[in-house]
Write a protein that holds these residues in place. Structure first.
Motif, PDB file in Angstrom:
ATOM      1  N   SER A 126       0.835  -1.211   0.000  1.00  0.00           N
ATOM      2  CA  SER A 126       0.000   0.000   0.000  1.00  0.00           C
ATOM      3  C   SER A 126       0.864   1.254   0.000  1.00  0.00           C
ATOM      4  O   SER A 126       0.342   2.359  -0.140  1.00  0.00           O
ATOM      5  CB  SER A 126      -0.899   0.003   1.230  1.00  0.00           C
ATOM      6  N   ASP A 186       2.277   2.452   2.520  1.00  0.00           N
ATOM      7  CA  ASP A 186       2.095   3.178   3.777  1.00  0.00           C
ATOM      8  C   ASP A 186       3.425   3.467   4.462  1.00  0.00           C
ATOM      9  O   ASP A 186       3.574   4.487   5.140  1.00  0.00           O
ATOM     10  CB  ASP A 186       1.199   2.372   4.724  1.00  0.00           C
ATOM     11  N   ARG A 222      -6.880   5.972  -4.970  1.00  0.00           N
ATOM     12  CA  ARG A 222      -6.408   5.745  -3.603  1.00  0.00           C
ATOM     13  C   ARG A 222      -7.585   5.473  -2.663  1.00  0.00           C
ATOM     14  O   ARG A 222      -7.525   4.566  -1.826  1.00  0.00           O
ATOM     15  CB  ARG A 222      -5.612   6.955  -3.113  1.00  0.00           C
ATOM     16  N   TYR A 257      -8.167   1.862  -0.512  1.00  0.00           N
ATOM     17  CA  TYR A 257      -8.268   1.822   0.948  1.00  0.00           C
ATOM     18  C   TYR A 257      -9.682   1.485   1.427  1.00  0.00           C
ATOM     19  O   TYR A 257      -9.885   1.232   2.615  1.00  0.00           O
ATOM     20  CB  TYR A 257      -7.821   3.153   1.543  1.00  0.00           C
ATOM     21  N   SER A 258     -10.644   1.478   0.514  1.00  0.00           N
ATOM     22  CA  SER A 258     -12.017   1.129   0.875  1.00  0.00           C
ATOM     23  C   SER A 258     -12.319  -0.351   0.659  1.00  0.00           C
ATOM     24  O   SER A 258     -13.405  -0.807   1.027  1.00  0.00           O
ATOM     25  CB  SER A 258     -13.003   1.979   0.063  1.00  0.00           C
ATOM     26  N   SER A 273     -12.312  -0.071   9.682  1.00  0.00           N
ATOM     27  CA  SER A 273     -12.149   0.008   8.230  1.00  0.00           C
ATOM     28  C   SER A 273     -13.265   0.841   7.597  1.00  0.00           C
ATOM     29  O   SER A 273     -13.038   1.558   6.615  1.00  0.00           O
ATOM     30  CB  SER A 273     -12.130  -1.395   7.618  1.00  0.00           C
ATOM     31  N   SER A 315     -12.444   4.439   8.262  1.00  0.00           N
ATOM     32  CA  SER A 315     -11.345   4.810   7.369  1.00  0.00           C
ATOM     33  C   SER A 315     -11.849   5.085   5.958  1.00  0.00           C
ATOM     34  O   SER A 315     -11.491   6.097   5.338  1.00  0.00           O
ATOM     35  CB  SER A 315     -10.301   3.697   7.343  1.00  0.00           C
ATOM     36  N   TYR A 318     -11.823   8.656   3.900  1.00  0.00           N
ATOM     37  CA  TYR A 318     -11.167   8.825   2.596  1.00  0.00           C
ATOM     38  C   TYR A 318     -12.139   9.415   1.573  1.00  0.00           C
ATOM     39  O   TYR A 318     -11.750  10.261   0.751  1.00  0.00           O
ATOM     40  CB  TYR A 318     -10.609   7.492   2.093  1.00  0.00           C
ATOM     41  N   SER A 321      -7.128   2.909   9.045  1.00  0.00           N
ATOM     42  CA  SER A 321      -6.918   2.047   7.878  1.00  0.00           C
ATOM     43  C   SER A 321      -5.984   0.881   8.170  1.00  0.00           C
ATOM     44  O   SER A 321      -6.044  -0.150   7.488  1.00  0.00           O
ATOM     45  CB  SER A 321      -6.378   2.869   6.695  1.00  0.00           C
TER      46      SER A 321
END
Length: 369
Positions: A144, A146, A261, A265-266, A294, A297, A301, A320
């Motif tokens: 990801s 991150d 993005r 992340y979803s 989640s 998060s 987003y 996330s």
């Protein structure tokens, strides 16, 4: 191969080893009915390259600013009182820097290594204890990107994120007093950690419970009526470190988090809707918590994609990280054995593509030379 390409290959290799040796990172003894986690040595060795690369980095993102700030800072502990009085925001980080410098001296590389070790230690400890597939959680954290976004760039905020993430066990046990204390400590490092305070009470209970749905509805309402809420936010942010943000040029010109993005992340939250029956049947506290985190998060987003990726887009990281616990569980428990393998392969390929997009196209890094 650059270090960025190496880390991706390393994460894939760890997953391959995990699939070959079942107890490399996780195993379930169906006869004794117990979970056997990986040894600390295995987990540390798996995560160690991320920590080393983060600590040895040169001029990526905000690294130069943090390096100069550390080198220019006094390492005199007796001056901490003056620092607390004279520092206008995030006093905890200023104190932390002084304490570290008093111990290690004027060594910025060692400073970065210590910070990376703390951040990485918090992350791997939670994944080791609560993820049903530590190797996959590690892969998702790396693929990801991150580690670049936060261990390299938003280092100060990620210290706060690591502290709040490390309190996962306290939240699960509903030991809210120490969990709140840790969150307040994290807020002295980066004030954005305060967003965690109400959420840890809201997300308790079953997945997609009424409180979590209320948060989702509130965020959707905020998106629909954001212009009307702007004056209210300006008043709320007065006399804080975010005073004047709403009129800041970065806010006005920011076109928000990219759709790609936001979608990536979803994914854990989207899959949780599809697999809600399995989640409800299992009723596992960590899975419920990871699901609700989640969801928060994902919708943060979405909010950041309509507002500011620079300001609002920095908030979902507090939640996330739980998606990397949820996604392996969903793949392992919501599909047949054959389907799960196909889904896992598809997931790995998709995240590799996302990693390439984020690293090479968005940030112009080289993976292979």
């Amino acid at each position: 191969m650059t270090v960025y390409g190496f880390l991706l290959v390393w994460a894939i290799a760890i997953m391959f080893l995990s699939s070959m040796f079942v107890n490399f990172t996780y195993s379930y003894d169906k006869y004794e009915g117990k979970v056997v986690r990986s040894k600390w040595l295995v987990a540390i060795l798996a995560f160690l390259p991320v920590i080393i690369v983060a600590g040895m980095r040169q001029n990526v993102g905000d690294t130069g600013i943090y390096r100069n700030g550390f080198l220019e800072l006094s390492g005199d502990i007796s001056g901490i009182g003056n620092i607390i009085v004279n520092t206008s925001k995030d006093k905890g980080f200023a104190v932390l820097q002084v304490l570290i410098k008093a111990i290690i001296g004027n060594n910025a590389t060692l400073f970065f290594l210590l910070i990376a070790a703390f951040q990485g230690g918090c992350i791997l400890a939670v994944y080791k204890k609560y993820s049903c597939d530590f190797a996959m959680s590690l892969f998702l954290f790396i693929a990801s990107a991150d580690y670049i976004s936060w261990m390299f760039n938003g280092m100060r905020q990620f210290i706060a994120v690591a502290i709040t993430f490390a309190s996962t066990g306290l939240v699960l046990k509903r030991k809210y007093i120490p969990a709140v204390a840790l969150t307040l400590l994290a807020a002295t490092i980066h004030a954005s950690a305060l967003i965690v305070l109400p959420i840890i009470f809201i997300v308790r209970g079953k997945a997609w419970n009424k409180r979590t749905v209320f948060v989702v509805a509130s965020i959707v309402l905020l998106i629909a009526m954001f212009d009307r809420f702007t004056p209210i936010l300006e008043n709320l942010l007065q006399n804080t470190q975010y005073d004047g943000v709403m009129g800041d040029e970065l806010w006005i010109t920011d076109d928000g988090t990219s759709f790609f993005r936001t979608l990536v992340y979803s994914i854990p939250a989207i899959l949780s809707v599809i697999c809600l029956k399995f989640i409800r049947n299992e009723d596992d506290p960590i899975v419920n918590l990871a699901t609700n985190m989640s969801i928060v998060s994902a919708f943060l987003y979405v909010l950041s994609s309509f507002t500011s990726g620079i300001y609002i887009g920095r908030l979902p990281i507090y939640f996330s990280l739980y998606g990397y616990i949820l996604l392996p569980w969903l793949i392992r428990n919501c599909f047949t054995e054959r389907s799960a393998k196909l889904v896992k392969i598809g997931m790995v390929f998709s995240y590799i593509c996302y990693y390439y997009y984020q690293m090479c196209i968005t940030w112009s890094f080289d993976l292979f030379k």
